[in-house]
Each structure stands twice: as C-alpha cells, then as structure tokens.
Scaffold this motif. Structure first.
Motif, PDB file in Angstrom:
ATOM      1  N   ALA A 144       0.851  -1.187   0.000  1.00  0.00           N
ATOM      2  CA  ALA A 144       0.000   0.000   0.000  1.00  0.00           C
ATOM      3  C   ALA A 144       0.887   1.236   0.000  1.00  0.00           C
ATOM      4  N   SER A 145       0.347   2.325  -0.528  1.00  0.00           N
ATOM      5  CA  SER A 145       1.075   3.587  -0.542  1.00  0.00           C
ATOM      6  C   SER A 145       0.102   4.750  -0.413  1.00  0.00           C
ATOM      7  N   LEU A 200       5.324  10.946   0.552  1.00  0.00           N
ATOM      8  CA  LEU A 200       4.974   9.617   0.065  1.00  0.00           C
ATOM      9  C   LEU A 200       5.368   8.591   1.109  1.00  0.00           C
ATOM     10  N   LEU A 201       4.430   7.723   1.488  1.00  0.00           N
ATOM     11  CA  LEU A 201       4.669   6.621   2.408  1.00  0.00           C
ATOM     12  C   LEU A 201       4.257   5.330   1.722  1.00  0.00           C
ATOM     13  N   SER A 202       5.054   4.283   1.861  1.00  0.00           N
ATOM     14  CA  SER A 202       4.706   3.019   1.210  1.00  0.00           C
ATOM     15  C   SER A 202       5.234   1.834   2.000  1.00  0.00           C
ATOM     16  N   VAL A 219       9.605  -4.076   2.672  1.00  0.00           N
ATOM     17  CA  VAL A 219      10.236  -2.831   2.241  1.00  0.00           C
ATOM     18  C   VAL A 219       9.336  -1.673   2.652  1.00  0.00           C
ATOM     19  N   ALA A 220       9.832  -0.810   3.525  1.00  0.00           N
ATOM     20  CA  ALA A 220       9.095   0.378   3.956  1.00  0.00           C
ATOM     21  C   ALA A 220       9.850   1.614   3.494  1.00  0.00           C
ATOM     22  N   ALA A 252      14.595  11.139   1.810  1.00  0.00           N
ATOM     23  CA  ALA A 252      13.882   9.863   1.765  1.00  0.00           C
ATOM     24  C   ALA A 252      14.625   8.821   2.573  1.00  0.00           C
ATOM     25  N   ALA A 253      13.893   7.805   2.990  1.00  0.00           N
ATOM     26  CA  ALA A 253      14.474   6.682   3.718  1.00  0.00           C
ATOM     27  C   ALA A 253      13.794   5.399   3.262  1.00  0.00           C
ATOM     28  N   THR A 254      14.567   4.341   3.123  1.00  0.00           N
ATOM     29  CA  THR A 254      14.041   3.025   2.736  1.00  0.00           C
ATOM     30  C   THR A 254      14.598   1.969   3.684  1.00  0.00           C
ATOM     31  N   LYS A 255      13.714   1.170   4.263  1.00  0.00           N
ATOM     32  CA  LYS A 255      14.122   0.106   5.173  1.00  0.00           C
ATOM     33  C   LYS A 255      13.862  -1.245   4.515  1.00  0.00           C
ATOM     34  N   LEU A 256      14.909  -2.045   4.452  1.00  0.00           N
ATOM     35  CA  LEU A 256      14.844  -3.367   3.837  1.00  0.00           C
ATOM     36  C   LEU A 256      14.972  -4.419   4.920  1.00  0.00           C
ATOM     37  N   ASP A 257      13.987  -5.299   5.037  1.00  0.00           N
ATOM     38  CA  ASP A 257      13.962  -6.302   6.107  1.00  0.00           C
ATOM     39  C   ASP A 257      13.718  -7.675   5.505  1.00  0.00           C
ATOM     40  N   TYR A 258      14.768  -8.507   5.450  1.00  0.00           N
ATOM     41  CA  TYR A 258      14.627  -9.896   5.009  1.00  0.00           C
ATOM     42  C   TYR A 258      14.050 -10.711   6.161  1.00  0.00           C
TER      43      TYR A 258
END
Length: 415
Positions: free
Chosen positions: A126-127, A143-145, A171-172, A192-198
């Motif tokens: 969702a965004s 923008l939030l996603s 991915v947030a 901007a910031a992007t968080k990647l969580d495996y």
C-alpha cells in the motif's frame, strides 16, 4: 494514471522487487510529473468508470493470467520450466482540489506454480501520496509506502539454494519533497528513507536502512531549455554492522550531477545529468572509491500516438550480497510505445545492464533484456494483454549465467 493502466505498471514495478528499491541510492526517488503515457491517452468509449465515495474517486481493478517460464530457477544447466498462474487485485483512491492532491493505493499479488509449489509467492502493499500547493509556485509532497515482496532468482543480489523457498522481504519507504518553480529559477529538495527487512533469520545481516537527500537547482535559459545542478548524499546502515564475512558494510556516498532539461512542447521532453560520486565505506580497511555518475530520461513523441523513451543511469548503489562492500550499476534502455489503433497498444523494449561488485566478491554481471507486447481493449471494462520477454545474464563464473524467455497472457478487468 488511470485505473486501467495503474495495476499493470504497479505489478511490473514490484516484479523488479529488491533491484529497484536497492538500486540508485542517488536517484533520490523524486516524484517528477511525467508526460501522459500512450496507455493513458484519451480514448472515447473506452474510459474506465469510477466509483464515487463522498469526495473520493475509487478505481478497482483485477488482473488474472498465466506466465510460461522456461527457466524458473534462472540457472545455466538443469533448466526447469513451469506455468505460473497470476491473480493481482488492486484499488486506488483519489481526491483532488484546487491546491491539493491525494492518492492511496493497495494491491495484492498471488503467483501459483503448476508443478513447483515451493516457488509460490504472495505479495501485497500500500502507498499514500499527498501533495499541497502553497501559492502558485511552491508545493510540498510526501509519500509513504509498504511492500511485502520476495527475492527473485534472477535478481543480481539473489544467493539462495535451489531447494530453498524465495526469501520474503518487507520494504518500507518514506519521502518528503519541497518544490519551488519560479519564473527563471527552480529548486527541488528531497529527503527519503528506505528500510529493507529480510524475513528469514539467516538473512539478518542483509537488512539495511538507506537514507537519501538531494537538492536540485535549475535555471531556465528559455521556455524550452533549462540547466541544473544536483548534489546528493546517501547513507547506508546495515542492521548487522559486520556481516558473516567480517566486513562492515556501512557506507556513505556523496555526489553531484549537472545537466540539461528539455521541454519542446510534446515532442521532446526529459533531462540528462552527468557528474561524479565518491563512496566512503565504513570499514577502515577498505578504500574509498570515485566514479562517473549519470542519470536521465528523454521521451521523443514524433506523433501524438507514438512515444520513444530512452533511459540511462550509472552510479554507486547499495548491495546486500555477502562479500561485496559496493556495487556500481550502468544501465541503458530504449522503449517504443505505439497506439496501432484506438484500442490496440503495442510496445517494445531493449535494455542493457552492467553490474560491477567491489570487495571480496569482485566480478561483473551483464544483462540483456528484450520485450514485446500488445494490449487490446475489448471495451471500457475488459482488456487482454500478451507479452513476450527474453533475458540473459553473463558472468565470469559460468555457474551464475542463465538465459530464459517468458510468455505472459493476462485478462484485465476494470470497473
């Protein structure tokens, strides 16, 4: 974008998965307004209907189809083919006023393999995108996603065994952008910031947060031509500072672009910037690196119903590959979109990509991708789409090479 075209592009974007979200850290994800695409041009009698809910406009859509893949594991030997059944529902909500625009989207994606069930995946996301104008020249947008995606076996970063299921990834992302459009001078500031969580425990040292910031200053030389400069910085903080090979993958990249923006009515539009970047790894045993940066997109419209788009990029990007402390991507592509008839849209694409890893894992990977497709609108509610895609990867290590083709057939239902 209209509901009829939105899901197709959304699912293709998510299909790029981690490659897009880990990609150009200096691309600063700016929400630039693009020209109307060929798919979104007015077509009397084929406009999708919308649902009114108070001041909101709702646009639901469902894609259902199948994909034939002759190399689902993306391997050089012992290839395995399969048919994948796809179901992709989505809904978009819009609200526009004289000074503000609001967009909210939600989607799901189910892939079910006919013979290889361990490859089955479920995606969703969702965004929310909101922008507001202050006067005639200033605007602020956010923008939030959130996306639940997975690691594709053909991804440059993929490194898991054939008998292991694809790794799920959360991915947030969040972004804030300020724009000032003066009569001669323009400024765009973006953070901007992007968080990647495996999600798998064994991939914990691949988790990462990336922070990006840029400022673009632009001067109009005429109504059609502008020049700009754009300094930027990107900071990558891995969740586990020292990975399983003993390397600190923390890094900061500084850089800048200088270039030109073109706006020759609807004929030729876009921008192209060239500059330099410097990547500074956090591990004191590793050397900093300086390289050439480039980023741009030009769209030529020789006719109203024809669009030829050219994209180029080169720069330092994030990597989660074990043993690598940096990655330099160079990409170029050309795409042609053509409305053959009022309800028949054709496209073709050719892309080249070179990836160079730095660190203990030191090698190049080269990709060639070609695609052709056609979309036929039966009426305003139903359309069908057929796509053929070929991709190839070559590396010094023959074990990681692959060739494969895919055929897609989709039915698109629009309210």
């Amino acid at each position: 974008m209209t509901g009829g075209a939105s899901l197709g592009r959304n699912t293709r974007a998510v299909a790029l998965g981690v490659a897009v979200l880990l990609g150009p850290c200096q691309a600063f994800a700016q929400r630039v307004q693009r020209d109307t695409s060929i798919e979104d041009l007015p077509r009397p009698g084929y406009e999708p209907r919308t649902i009114r809910a108070g001041s909101f406009v709702l646009m639901p859509q469902v894609e259902a189809g199948a994909r034939l893949d002759n190399n689902i594991l993306a391997t050089q030997s012992n290839r395995r083919s399969d048919v994948i059944f796809l179901l992709n529902p989505s809904i978009e909500a819009r609200q526009d006023s004289a000074s503000a625009k609001f967009r909210a989207k939600a989607y799901g994606g189910l892939s079910r393999y006919a013979r290889t069930s361990r490859e089955n995946t479920t995606e969703f996301g969702a965004s929310v995108d909101y922008s507001r104008a202050f006067g005639s020249r200033q605007s602020l947008g956010t923008l939030l996603s959130f996306d639940r995606t997975f690691e594709r076996r053909s991804d440059p970063e993929a490194e898991f065994a054939r008998n292991r299921r694809p790794a799920l990834i959360n991915v947030a992302a969040a972004e804030l952008e300020y724009r000032y459009d003066g009569p001669r001078v323009g400024v765009t500031a973006n953070v901007a910031a992007t968080k990647l969580d495996y999600l798998p425990f064994e991939d914990a040292d691949r988790d990462m947060v990336t922070y990006r910031a840029s400022v673009k200053g632009q001067i109009r030389l005429s109504e059609r031509i502008s020049v700009f400069v754009q300094p930027y910085v990107a900071r990558r903080n891995p969740r586990v500072k020292i990975d399983r090979t003993g390397v600190d993958r923390t890094a900061t990249t500084y850089g800048g672009l200088a270039g030109v923006s073109l706006a020759f009515a609807d004929r030729l539009r876009g921008d192209l910037g060239i500059g330099v970047f410097r990547s500074n790894p956090g591990d004191i045993s590793l050397d900093a690196f300086t390289g050439i940066a480039a980023n741009g997109r030009l769209t030529w419209r020789p006719r109203t119903r024809t669009a030829i788009s050219m994209d180029v990029f080169r720069g330092d990007v994030a990597t989660v590959r074990i043993g690598a402390i940096g990655r330099i991507d160079a990409r170029s592509s050309i795409r042609i979109d053509q409305e053959a008839r009022h309800n028949l849209i054709l496209h073709g694409m050719l892309g080249l990509r070179d990836i160079h890893y730095r660190g203990d894992f030191d090698q190049d990977e080269r990709y060639v991708t070609a695609e052709a497709g056609a979309r036929y609108l039966l009426n305003r509610h139903v359309s069908v789409e057929a796509i053929a895609n070929y991709s190839q990867r070559t590396t010094p290590d023959n074990f990681n090479e692959f060739r494969r083709w895919q055929g897609f057939l989709k039915l698109i239902l629009i309210y």
